[in-house]
Design a protein around this motif. Structure first.
Motif, PDB file in Angstrom:
ATOM      1  N   ILE A  99       0.824  -1.212   0.000  1.00 36.45           N
ATOM      2  CA  ILE A  99       0.000   0.000   0.000  1.00 36.45           C
ATOM      3  C   ILE A  99       0.862   1.268   0.000  1.00 36.45           C
ATOM      4  O   ILE A  99       0.381   2.358   0.276  1.00 36.45           O
ATOM      5  CB  ILE A  99      -0.973  -0.040   1.207  1.00 36.45           C
ATOM      6  CG1 ILE A  99      -2.223   0.781   0.926  1.00 36.45           C
ATOM      7  CG2 ILE A  99      -0.276   0.364   2.507  1.00 36.45           C
ATOM      8  CD1 ILE A  99      -3.381   0.435   1.810  1.00 36.45           C
ATOM      9  N   THR A 103      -3.999   3.007  -3.340  1.00 39.96           N
ATOM     10  CA  THR A 103      -4.951   2.002  -3.817  1.00 39.96           C
ATOM     11  C   THR A 103      -4.438   1.273  -5.055  1.00 39.96           C
ATOM     12  O   THR A 103      -5.122   0.421  -5.606  1.00 39.96           O
ATOM     13  CB  THR A 103      -6.303   2.667  -4.148  1.00 39.96           C
ATOM     14  OG1 THR A 103      -6.107   3.626  -5.214  1.00 39.96           O
ATOM     15  CG2 THR A 103      -6.864   3.387  -2.930  1.00 39.96           C
ATOM     16  N   TYR A 354      -0.606   5.907   3.247  1.00 40.27           N
ATOM     17  CA  TYR A 354      -1.743   4.994   3.257  1.00 40.27           C
ATOM     18  C   TYR A 354      -1.501   3.869   4.249  1.00 40.27           C
ATOM     19  O   TYR A 354      -0.357   3.504   4.547  1.00 40.27           O
ATOM     20  CB  TYR A 354      -1.944   4.359   1.876  1.00 40.27           C
ATOM     21  CG  TYR A 354      -2.476   5.268   0.798  1.00 40.27           C
ATOM     22  CD1 TYR A 354      -3.833   5.293   0.501  1.00 40.27           C
ATOM     23  CD2 TYR A 354      -1.618   6.079   0.059  1.00 40.27           C
ATOM     24  CE1 TYR A 354      -4.329   6.102  -0.516  1.00 40.27           C
ATOM     25  CE2 TYR A 354      -2.107   6.894  -0.954  1.00 40.27           C
ATOM     26  CZ  TYR A 354      -3.461   6.898  -1.235  1.00 40.27           C
ATOM     27  OH  TYR A 354      -3.956   7.703  -2.236  1.00 40.27           O
ATOM     28  N   LYS A 356      -3.971   0.220   6.053  1.00 42.94           N
ATOM     29  CA  LYS A 356      -5.226  -0.516   6.089  1.00 42.94           C
ATOM     30  C   LYS A 356      -5.479  -0.960   7.525  1.00 42.94           C
ATOM     31  O   LYS A 356      -4.565  -1.446   8.196  1.00 42.94           O
ATOM     32  CB  LYS A 356      -5.154  -1.732   5.162  1.00 42.94           C
ATOM     33  CG  LYS A 356      -6.472  -2.474   4.992  1.00 42.94           C
ATOM     34  CD  LYS A 356      -6.330  -3.651   4.032  1.00 42.94           C
ATOM     35  CE  LYS A 356      -6.086  -3.181   2.613  1.00 42.94           C
ATOM     36  NZ  LYS A 356      -6.068  -4.319   1.648  1.00 42.94           N
ATOM     37  N   GLU A 376     -10.609  -1.418   5.996  1.00 42.70           N
ATOM     38  CA  GLU A 376     -10.780  -0.143   5.292  1.00 42.70           C
ATOM     39  C   GLU A 376      -9.420   0.541   5.109  1.00 42.70           C
ATOM     40  O   GLU A 376      -8.538   0.464   5.974  1.00 42.70           O
ATOM     41  CB  GLU A 376     -11.727   0.777   6.058  1.00 42.70           C
ATOM     42  CG  GLU A 376     -13.174   0.332   6.018  1.00 42.70           C
ATOM     43  CD  GLU A 376     -14.136   1.408   6.479  1.00 42.70           C
ATOM     44  OE1 GLU A 376     -14.838   1.967   5.615  1.00 42.70           O
ATOM     45  OE2 GLU A 376     -14.178   1.701   7.688  1.00 42.70           O
ATOM     46  N   ILE A 377      -9.272   1.204   3.964  1.00 48.63           N
ATOM     47  CA  ILE A 377      -8.033   1.911   3.663  1.00 48.63           C
ATOM     48  C   ILE A 377      -8.084   3.315   4.267  1.00 48.63           C
ATOM     49  O   ILE A 377      -9.080   4.028   4.126  1.00 48.63           O
ATOM     50  CB  ILE A 377      -7.801   1.998   2.147  1.00 48.63           C
ATOM     51  CG1 ILE A 377      -7.631   0.598   1.558  1.00 48.63           C
ATOM     52  CG2 ILE A 377      -6.565   2.849   1.834  1.00 48.63           C
ATOM     53  CD1 ILE A 377      -7.529   0.573   0.041  1.00 48.63           C
TER      54      ILE A 377
END
Length: 479
Positions: A99, A103, A354, A356, A376-377
């Protein structure tokens, strides 16, 4: 300082749990609409600012590029204040597997078929081994940092002076890229790239390698927009840079034999270790310096003669007192240290982070608490977190001595290295392994600059994802 996330008067028990505002829109259509807003209709800053105002929240749901076709999921929870942003550093609560770029993940062909360390989560065994290898290498190279960089900087300024003599001005970026690549390559391998088959092709090769990986996350500025948007809908092929990357890899493989021998003694495959070194040198180090050095010169140049005088006086007095440029001498330059941190705060070289969620977690902004579900990111846009008005006074202004004296406490809220600046990289976290080296490089560039010149002037060209295009209009040599 107006307040801080750790000193904010509302405790976690008092914050009300609020549903995360925002919407992802209709399938397929929503991500494309957000992508067009982000790249073409609003631009990055307005994209986030308008949604903060709309939802009256620095935490909200949105889509992030590239979206459909390339990435299977564009949905993120954005955290855009100094307090909520720090969830991205909590490795017990978030994971960082594949990540790094958000995305979207480039093909592993760009890395020799391996998932290099930057794409590994801290729970993966290879992460600990590779990060330990990097940190060990940097620690063992400590004594070479200053002499190698001073040699490279001397050549940089000589080249800039020669170009000014010939053309009345000098483009900083290309000279800076060449200097940065020479320094990084020699630090990793012990030789200059000119002594290998690479010759002078290294910076261009890496620039192309980076551009092909990251193109779906940016814009080429081509009109009309729907043509430019093609780069967000197809993966650009590694084949374009295959031969160049092989030459770069071979140059490192052949020249860094002792370092690769060490990797093998630690149980790593030699080829995998080499691809990781290429990534460390090319993406982490050179890629960061390609953005950061022009940004440094942009802000210092724009600071004017009074700032230049103060920096020159501090630097020259300390060097005279110490008798040389040493690590201890650099620590005795509070204004020089402060301006580097201020530039890292106001223009972080990597603006996006980012992660998760490993589990259902509660994230707090200054005003509310929000539940983020497992899987969820989470997305952070760092320029908003490090310009949080509840932490920094006049956050949009470049204030050279912001981190001097009592202001030194604010260094805790500088997040450029994927952690708080007051923390240190380890094999068990995702903080940039070269964090201290990057800060050293910036300080040393200013030291060399103001030992040579009393002042200088710059012209700022086009701003892009790779920073500003900088032209040195003049140098006034030290008197």
């Amino acid at each position: 300082m107006t307040s801080s996330s750790s000193e904010h008067p509302t405790s976690s028990l008092e914050l009300s749990l609020r549903e995360i505002p925002g919407s992802y829109g209709l399938p397929f259509i929503g991500p494309i609409k957000d992508r067009y807003d982000y790249f073409y209709n609003q631009g990055e800053n307005e994209f986030f600012k308008s949604r903060i105002q709309k939802y009256n929240s620095t935490v909200f749901r949105t889509n992030m590029p590239p979206g459909p076709f390339i990435s299977s999921n564009s949905k993120v929870v954005a955290v855009l204040d100094s307090k909520s942003f720090t969830i991205l550093f909590d490795n017990d609560k978030v994971e960082k597997r594949d990540i790094l770029d958000g995305t979207y993940m480039p093909s592993t062909s760009f890395f020799g078929g391996y998932r290099v360390c930057a794409f590994l989560d801290t729970t993966e065994s290879n992460h600990h081994a590779l990060k330990s290898f990097f940190l060990s290498f940097l620690a063992s190279s400590h004594k070479r940092f200053i002499p190698y960089l001073r040699t490279s900087l001397a050549e940089l300024f000589e080249n800039l002076e020669n170009e000014i003599s010939e053309k009345k001005s000098a483009g900083f970026n290309n000279h800076s890229d060449n200097m940065a690549f020479d320094f990084v390559f020699k630090l990793v391998t012990g030789v200059l790239p000119s002594e290998t088959e690479l010759k002078s092709k290294g910076p261009g090769t890496i620039a192309t390698w980076l551009a092909l990986q990251l193109a779906p996350l940016g814009t080429a500025g081509i009109k009309p927009n729907f043509i430019d948007d093609i780069i967000h809908t197809v993966r650009l092929p590694f084949l374009v840079i295959k031969s160049g990357y092989k030459q770069l890899y071979n140059a490192v493989y052949d020249s860094a034999s002792s370092l690769l021998d060490e990797a093998e003694t630690l149980g790593m495959k030699r080829g995998e270790a080499c691809h990781n070194l290429v990534f460390l040198a090319g993406f982490n180090a050179f890629g960061g310096m390609k953005v950061l050095f022009p940004t440094l010169i942009r802000w210092i140049g724009s600071g004017g003669e009074d700032l230049h005088r103060r920096l020159a006086e501090e630097i020259r007095d300390v060097v005279k007192e110490e008798g040389d440029i040493t690590f201890s001498a650099l620590e005795k330059m509070p204004l020089t240290k402060s301006v580097v941190y201020e530039i890292l705060r106001i223009n972080p070289p990597v603006p996006f982070q980012y992660a998760k969620a490993r589990e259902d977690i509660v994230v707090e902004s200054h005003d509310a608490a929000f539940q983020i579900k497992k899987g969820e990111i989470i997305f952070g846009y760092q320029p908003f977190a490090t310009k949080d008005p509840k932490v920094f006074e006049n956050p949009e202004d470049f204030i050279a001595d912001r981190f001097v004296g009592e202001g030194e406490k604010l260094i805790n809220y500088v997040y450029w290295s994927n952690a708080r600046e007051t923390e240190q990289p380890s094999a068990d976290n995702k903080q940039c392994p070269g964090k201290d080296l990057v800060v050293l490089c910036c300080r040393l560039m200013l030291v060399e600059l103001f030992l040579r010149y009393d002042t200088f002037t710059v012209e700022i060209g086009k701003l892009s994802a790779l920073g500003a295009s900088i032209t040195i209009a003049s140098f006034r040599k030290a008197t």
